[in-house]
Motif scaffolding. Structure first.
Motif, short mmCIF file in Angstrom:
data_model
loop_
_atom_site.label_atom_id
_atom_site.label_comp_id
_atom_site.label_asym_id
_atom_site.label_seq_id
_atom_site.Cartn_x
_atom_site.Cartn_y
_atom_site.Cartn_z
N MET A 24 0.87 -1.19 0.00
CA MET A 24 0.00 0.00 0.00
C MET A 24 0.90 1.24 0.00
O MET A 24 1.78 1.36 0.86
CB MET A 24 -0.90 -0.01 1.23
N ILE A 25 0.67 2.12 -0.95
CA ILE A 25 1.48 3.34 -1.09
C ILE A 25 0.62 4.54 -0.71
O ILE A 25 -0.50 4.68 -1.21
CB ILE A 25 1.94 3.51 -2.55
N ARG A 94 -8.04 3.98 8.92
CA ARG A 94 -9.03 2.92 8.73
C ARG A 94 -8.80 2.19 7.39
O ARG A 94 -8.92 0.97 7.29
CB ARG A 94 -10.45 3.52 8.78
N GLN A 95 -8.42 2.99 6.39
CA GLN A 95 -8.14 2.40 5.07
C GLN A 95 -6.95 1.44 5.16
O GLN A 95 -6.99 0.36 4.57
CB GLN A 95 -7.84 3.53 4.09
N ILE A 96 -5.92 1.83 5.88
CA ILE A 96 -4.74 0.95 6.03
C ILE A 96 -5.17 -0.35 6.72
O ILE A 96 -4.79 -1.45 6.32
CB ILE A 96 -3.61 1.64 6.83
N GLU A 97 -6.00 -0.20 7.75
CA GLU A 97 -6.45 -1.39 8.49
C GLU A 97 -7.24 -2.34 7.58
O GLU A 97 -7.06 -3.56 7.63
CB GLU A 97 -7.32 -0.90 9.66
N ASP A 131 7.65 0.49 12.46
CA ASP A 131 6.45 -0.30 12.71
C ASP A 131 5.21 0.59 12.69
O ASP A 131 5.18 1.63 13.36
CB ASP A 131 6.53 -0.95 14.10
N TYR A 132 4.21 0.18 11.94
CA TYR A 132 2.92 0.88 11.98
C TYR A 132 1.90 -0.06 12.61
O TYR A 132 1.64 -1.15 12.09
CB TYR A 132 2.47 1.29 10.57
N VAL A 138 0.83 -5.27 13.40
CA VAL A 138 1.93 -4.34 13.13
C VAL A 138 2.41 -4.55 11.69
O VAL A 138 2.74 -5.67 11.30
CB VAL A 138 3.08 -4.55 14.14
N ILE A 139 2.40 -3.48 10.93
CA ILE A 139 2.80 -3.55 9.51
C ILE A 139 4.12 -2.80 9.34
O ILE A 139 4.26 -1.67 9.82
CB ILE A 139 1.70 -2.90 8.63
#
Ligand code: URA
Length: 177
Positions: A24-25, A94-97, A131-132, A138-139
């Motif tokens: 994801m960019i 939320r989109q990343i999740e 870490d995100y 954790v991504i």
């Protein structure tokens, strides 16, 4: 509705690429071409971004999910204010999740600082995994230069290539584990 940029933009520019993509960019904000077409990264910066990821074997229609921290073009392409970024941040989080990628890539300062909460500039933060935490997972996130910056300062493409190779390696590890 809480973001005033919506009123001056022609289109809401939400995302492009494939749901369930491993990468994801997240860029900064739509420019004039993106505002006109309603799709992120379709102008010259986007073309360079496509070439960069194609150099590591990745394409929008197969491997990438592309979005921005802001869904509307700031008038005259000015840098988003911290307030505008803050208003949009819950939506990008939320989109990343939901996309739940193997690797997150933040392009340039507003995206890196907004999402990853770092205060140092991209020159110092790029090239190192951060870490995100989505709250459920954790991504690994890789901050790197924005392609618009690389168009102005092509000498930094060499460092950007290192970052792309690190992304390719991380992904290969994620897929094999
Ligand atoms: N620059 C960005 O950060 N995003 C786009 O969608 C286009 C240019």
């Amino acid at each position: 509705e809480g973001c005033a940029l919506k009123r001056t933009a022609k289109n809401t520019v939400f995302a492009d690429g494939v749901a369930g993509a491993p990468v994801m960019i997240v860029g900064e904000a739509p420019g004039a071409d993106e505002d006109r077409l309603g799709k992120p990264f379709v102008g010259v910066s986007g073309q360079l971004m496509d070439r960069m990821f194609s150099a590591i074997g990745m394409s929008r229609d197969r491997d990438l999910y592309i979005t921005n921290i802001l869904f509307w073009r700031p008038p005259g392409n000015r840098t988003p204010t911290p307030q505008e970024t803050q208003i949009c941040l819950p939506f990008i989080r939320r989109q990343i999740e939901l996309v739940n990628p193997e690797v997150l890539v933040t392009l340039g300062n507003p995206s890196t600082q907004g999402i990853l909460g770092v205060s140092t500039g991209i020159m110092r933060t790029r090239g190192r995994w951060i870490d995100y935490d989505t709250g459920t997972r954790v991504i690994p996130a890789m901050p790197t230069f924005h392609p618009a910056y690389l168009l102005r300062s092509p000498a930094y493409k060499r460092l950007s290539w290192q970052d792309l190779r690190a992304i390719r390696k991380k992904l290969a590890e994620a897929v094999s584990s």
